[in-house]
Design a protein around this motif. Structure first.
Motif, PDB file in Angstrom:
ATOM      1  N   THR A 264      52.583  14.344 -22.546  1.00 25.91           N
ATOM      2  CA  THR A 264      52.852  13.337 -23.566  1.00 25.91           C
ATOM      3  C   THR A 264      51.751  12.269 -23.579  1.00 25.91           C
ATOM      4  O   THR A 264      51.642  11.515 -24.539  1.00 25.91           O
ATOM      5  CB  THR A 264      54.212  12.651 -23.292  1.00 25.91           C
ATOM      6  N   SER A 265      50.955  12.226 -22.523  1.00 20.90           N
ATOM      7  CA  SER A 265      49.931  11.187 -22.440  1.00 20.90           C
ATOM      8  C   SER A 265      48.848  11.382 -23.496  1.00 20.90           C
ATOM      9  O   SER A 265      48.296  12.468 -23.641  1.00 20.90           O
ATOM     10  CB  SER A 265      49.290  11.224 -21.046  1.00 20.90           C
ATOM     11  N   PRO A 266      48.527  10.309 -24.249  1.00 19.72           N
ATOM     12  CA  PRO A 266      47.474  10.427 -25.277  1.00 19.72           C
ATOM     13  C   PRO A 266      46.113  10.781 -24.669  1.00 19.72           C
ATOM     14  O   PRO A 266      45.239  11.299 -25.349  1.00 19.72           O
ATOM     15  CB  PRO A 266      47.444   9.033 -25.920  1.00 19.72           C
ATOM     16  N   PHE A 267      45.971  10.513 -23.383  1.00 18.29           N
ATOM     17  CA  PHE A 267      44.712  10.818 -22.687  1.00 18.29           C
ATOM     18  C   PHE A 267      44.402  12.318 -22.729  1.00 18.29           C
ATOM     19  O   PHE A 267      43.251  12.731 -22.766  1.00 18.29           O
ATOM     20  CB  PHE A 267      44.830  10.326 -21.237  1.00 18.29           C
ATOM     21  N   TYR A 268      45.457  13.141 -22.718  1.00 16.19           N
ATOM     22  CA  TYR A 268      45.260  14.598 -22.722  1.00 16.19           C
ATOM     23  C   TYR A 268      45.490  15.207 -24.107  1.00 16.19           C
ATOM     24  O   TYR A 268      45.763  16.381 -24.242  1.00 16.19           O
ATOM     25  CB  TYR A 268      46.206  15.263 -21.710  1.00 16.19           C
ATOM     26  N   ASN A 269      45.407  14.353 -25.123  1.00 21.57           N
ATOM     27  CA  ASN A 269      45.660  14.832 -26.472  1.00 21.57           C
ATOM     28  C   ASN A 269      44.369  15.378 -27.100  1.00 21.57           C
ATOM     29  O   ASN A 269      43.686  14.698 -27.841  1.00 21.57           O
ATOM     30  CB  ASN A 269      46.262  13.683 -27.302  1.00 21.57           C
ATOM     31  N   PHE A 270      44.062  16.632 -26.790  1.00 24.53           N
ATOM     32  CA  PHE A 270      42.843  17.252 -27.314  1.00 24.53           C
ATOM     33  C   PHE A 270      43.130  17.741 -28.728  1.00 24.53           C
ATOM     34  O   PHE A 270      44.010  18.572 -28.929  1.00 24.53           O
ATOM     35  CB  PHE A 270      42.421  18.436 -26.442  1.00 24.53           C
ATOM     36  N   ASP A 271      42.393  17.194 -29.698  1.00 24.85           N
ATOM     37  CA  ASP A 271      42.600  17.563 -31.097  1.00 24.85           C
ATOM     38  C   ASP A 271      41.687  18.747 -31.446  1.00 24.85           C
ATOM     39  O   ASP A 271      40.461  18.615 -31.467  1.00 24.85           O
ATOM     40  CB  ASP A 271      42.282  16.350 -31.988  1.00 24.85           C
ATOM     41  N   ARG A 272      42.309  19.871 -31.704  1.00 20.65           N
ATOM     42  CA  ARG A 272      41.560  21.106 -31.981  1.00 20.65           C
ATOM     43  C   ARG A 272      40.544  20.941 -33.110  1.00 20.65           C
ATOM     44  O   ARG A 272      39.470  21.530 -33.093  1.00 20.65           O
ATOM     45  CB  ARG A 272      42.586  22.202 -32.335  1.00 20.65           C
ATOM     46  N   GLN A 273      40.918  20.100 -34.088  1.00 18.05           N
ATOM     47  CA  GLN A 273      40.025  19.875 -35.239  1.00 18.05           C
ATOM     48  C   GLN A 273      38.721  19.201 -34.822  1.00 18.05           C
ATOM     49  O   GLN A 273      37.725  19.246 -35.524  1.00 18.05           O
ATOM     50  CB  GLN A 273      40.717  18.962 -36.277  1.00 18.05           C
ATOM     51  N   LYS A 274      38.776  18.531 -33.660  1.00 18.90           N
ATOM     52  CA  LYS A 274      37.584  17.776 -33.240  1.00 18.90           C
ATOM     53  C   LYS A 274      36.797  18.504 -32.155  1.00 18.90           C
ATOM     54  O   LYS A 274      35.918  17.928 -31.531  1.00 18.90           O
ATOM     55  CB  LYS A 274      38.017  16.390 -32.744  1.00 18.90           C
ATOM     56  N   ILE A 275      37.161  19.771 -31.917  1.00 23.78           N
ATOM     57  CA  ILE A 275      36.441  20.553 -30.906  1.00 23.78           C
ATOM     58  C   ILE A 275      35.736  21.717 -31.602  1.00 23.78           C
ATOM     59  O   ILE A 275      36.378  22.540 -32.264  1.00 23.78           O
ATOM     60  CB  ILE A 275      37.407  21.085 -29.816  1.00 23.78           C
ATOM     61  N   TYR A 276      34.420  21.770 -31.477  1.00 25.92           N
ATOM     62  CA  TYR A 276      33.632  22.803 -32.153  1.00 25.92           C
ATOM     63  C   TYR A 276      33.238  23.891 -31.158  1.00 25.92           C
ATOM     64  O   TYR A 276      32.864  23.597 -30.028  1.00 25.92           O
ATOM     65  CB  TYR A 276      32.355  22.201 -32.742  1.00 25.92           C
ATOM     66  N   SER A 277      33.302  25.149 -31.622  1.00 21.69           N
ATOM     67  CA  SER A 277      32.789  26.242 -30.807  1.00 21.69           C
ATOM     68  C   SER A 277      31.327  26.443 -31.147  1.00 21.69           C
ATOM     69  O   SER A 277      30.964  26.532 -32.327  1.00 21.69           O
ATOM     70  CB  SER A 277      33.557  27.525 -31.096  1.00 21.69           C
ATOM     71  N   TYR A 278      30.508  26.524 -30.119  1.00 23.21           N
ATOM     72  CA  TYR A 278      29.066  26.618 -30.334  1.00 23.21           C
ATOM     73  C   TYR A 278      28.659  27.908 -31.041  1.00 23.21           C
ATOM     74  O   TYR A 278      29.221  28.976 -30.808  1.00 23.21           O
ATOM     75  CB  TYR A 278      28.338  26.533 -28.990  1.00 23.21           C
ATOM     76  N   GLY A 279      27.681  27.776 -31.910  1.00 28.34           N
ATOM     77  CA  GLY A 279      27.050  28.918 -32.562  1.00 28.34           C
ATOM     78  C   GLY A 279      25.768  28.405 -33.209  1.00 28.34           C
ATOM     79  O   GLY A 279      25.612  27.189 -33.391  1.00 28.34           O
ATOM     80  N   HIS A 280      24.868  29.315 -33.540  1.00 31.63           N
ATOM     81  CA  HIS A 280      23.596  28.901 -34.165  1.00 31.63           C
ATOM     82  C   HIS A 280      23.837  28.120 -35.448  1.00 31.63           C
ATOM     83  O   HIS A 280      23.062  27.239 -35.800  1.00 31.63           O
ATOM     84  CB  HIS A 280      22.733  30.125 -34.475  1.00 31.63           C
ATOM     85  N   ASN A 281      24.927  28.490 -36.136  1.00 33.03           N
ATOM     86  CA  ASN A 281      25.241  27.823 -37.403  1.00 33.03           C
ATOM     87  C   ASN A 281      25.470  26.317 -37.241  1.00 33.03           C
ATOM     88  O   ASN A 281      25.438  25.571 -38.204  1.00 33.03           O
ATOM     89  CB  ASN A 281      26.483  28.471 -38.035  1.00 33.03           C
ATOM     90  N   LEU A 282      25.680  25.859 -35.989  1.00 33.57           N
ATOM     91  CA  LEU A 282      25.934  24.429 -35.759  1.00 33.57           C
ATOM     92  C   LEU A 282      24.648  23.635 -35.523  1.00 33.57           C
ATOM     93  O   LEU A 282      24.679  22.408 -35.454  1.00 33.57           O
ATOM     94  CB  LEU A 282      26.841  24.244 -34.533  1.00 33.57           C
TER      95      LEU A 282
END
Ligand SMILES: [Zn+2]
Ligand SMILES: [Zn+2]
Length: 405
Positions: A264-282
């Motif tokens: 429940t802690s906001p500290f561990y609230n990882f927002d998937r929308q803000k995490i990018y998977s690396y690729g050349h396109n980035l």
């Protein structure tokens, strides 16, 4: 009640502890030797009734998902139940799945059959009562175990510390549940690492924040399951408006999703929308906005570093791996870092230990008022004797029987 440490009295990791009473036998941890450790002289550990022969064990209780505590789980005989924390189990299942897909190793099916600890809820095996309590450690959802039987109280700390995400809660937990301990089995990793300065995870986060503001392109090398450190990097990236990039397509995101769903802690609230998977396109996006790239010493990270020379490389792992004079020296990691430096990157070491500092070990001995203290998970257990601790310090050998009196 009898205690036997099959492995771990004079080494870090590879831990296996047995508690035996008139009516029960339980095993705490089924650790594999650390891959970098030079314990090659040891034969494969076999335990009658646990890894071979007819099953003769009520349960195997795993304190946390690090390989030096769970790595031998596949060798536990069928029909012997294994236990782990429920979030730890989900994370470990993802790790085992990845191993299976990539290397055709691992056994996610067996992990999925683990039974689960519930914090503070006692389990009963014969005349033994075991109560799990969460501890602060670099593995998420790690436990210490309070074992009560035949009028005695034994506390097995597992790996723990008091300077991570849940560190500040630890003294109160020891105070409330773990007073008047007959035998304290404590980890003693830092007894042989006295030169290491221990900072808190929070301090690590503040330093990361500063480094992110000063450097546009940042690579951070960190274990995929060191959730506290990853959360510090992630939160610092969000605060400094740096895109947070991970090197795998799904693996790291899945682990972080499990954490977010179960806390429940906001500290561990990882927002998937803000995490990018690396690729050349980035690349273009990364060049423009800067980034914090959470990487590993692997091929993909290496390629990304080559694409962004003159970056800052944050090495957030134990320094011993890069020390050619240390037995745990890791040539692969060292070569990786050196090639990044040759490529023009600058490196800083920003890491904090997953293990209790000497002061923290002393504090636990004092709060629990332990009559007898057995150090494990240590290369220099005898050093515990020189710290002015009031309990009776017993240095066991592997496979030695200790009777709790
Ligand atoms: Zn360990
Ligand atoms: Zn550990």
């Amino acid at each position: 009640m009898q205690i036997k440490i099959y492995r771990g009295t004079h080494q870090i990791g590879g831990c296996v502890t047995e508690i035996r009473t008139a009516t029960a036998r339980i095993i705490i941890d089924m650790g594999e030797n650390l891959p970098s450790a030079d314990y090659s002289f040891q034969r494969q550990l076999e335990i009658d009734g646990v890894t071979k022969g007819m099953p003769d064990c009520n349960a195997v209780l795993i304190t946390h998902y690090h390989g030096d505590h769970v790595g031998m789980f596949e060798r536990v005989l069928p029909n012997i139940p294994l236990y782990m924390g429920s979030v730890a189990k989900q994370i470990y299942s993802v790790v085992q799945n990845a191993l299976k897909n990539k290397l055709n190793k691992g056994n996610p099916e067996k992990v999925n059959n683990f039974k689960e600890f519930i914090v503070g809820k006692s389990l009963y095996f014969g005349n033994v009562k075991v109560t799990p309590y969460t501890v602060d450690h670099s593995a998420f959802d790690a436990y210490m175990l309070l074992i009560e039987a035949e009028g005695k109280r034994v506390l097995h700390t597992g790996d723990f510390r008091m300077h991570g995400g849940r560190g500040s809660k630890m003294p109160a937990i020891f105070e409330k549940y773990c007073k008047n301990i007959d035998v304290l089995i404590t980890e003693g990793t830092m007894l042989s690492r006295t030169g290491e300065k221990v900072i808190t995870e929070h301090e690590l986060g503040l330093q990361a924040d500063k480094l992110f503001r000063e450097n546009k392109y940042v690579f951070a090398l960190c274990s995929s399951t060191n959730i506290d450190t990853i959360a510090e990097f992630y939160n610092a990236a969000i605060k400094t408006k740096k895109p947070f990039i991970v090197c795998e397509k799904e693996f790291q995101k899945e682990i972080l999703k499990i954490v977010t769903q179960n806390t429940t802690s906001p500290f561990y609230n990882f927002d998937r929308q803000k995490i990018y998977s690396y690729g050349h396109n980035l690349h273009e996006f990364m060049a423009e906005h800067g980034f914090c790239f959470l990487g590993r010493t692997n091929y993909i990270t290496q390629k990304a570093i080559e694409a962004f020379p003159n970056s800052l490389l944050i090495y957030s792992m134990w320094s011993g791996y890069l020390d050619s004079n240390h037995p745990a020296f890791d040539e692969y990691k060292s070569t990786f870092v050196n090639s990044a430096l040759t490529n023009g990157s600058r490196m800083v070491h920003l890491h904090t230990s997953g293990h209790a500092s000497i002061e923290e070990i002393k504090q636990v001995c004092k709060i629990t008022n332990a009559r007898t203290i057995i150090p494990i998970h240590s290369e220099r257990p005898e050093k515990l004797k020189n710290l002015g601790i009031s309990g009776n310090i017993v240095i066991l050998q592997d496979n030695q029987d200790f009777i709790v009196e």
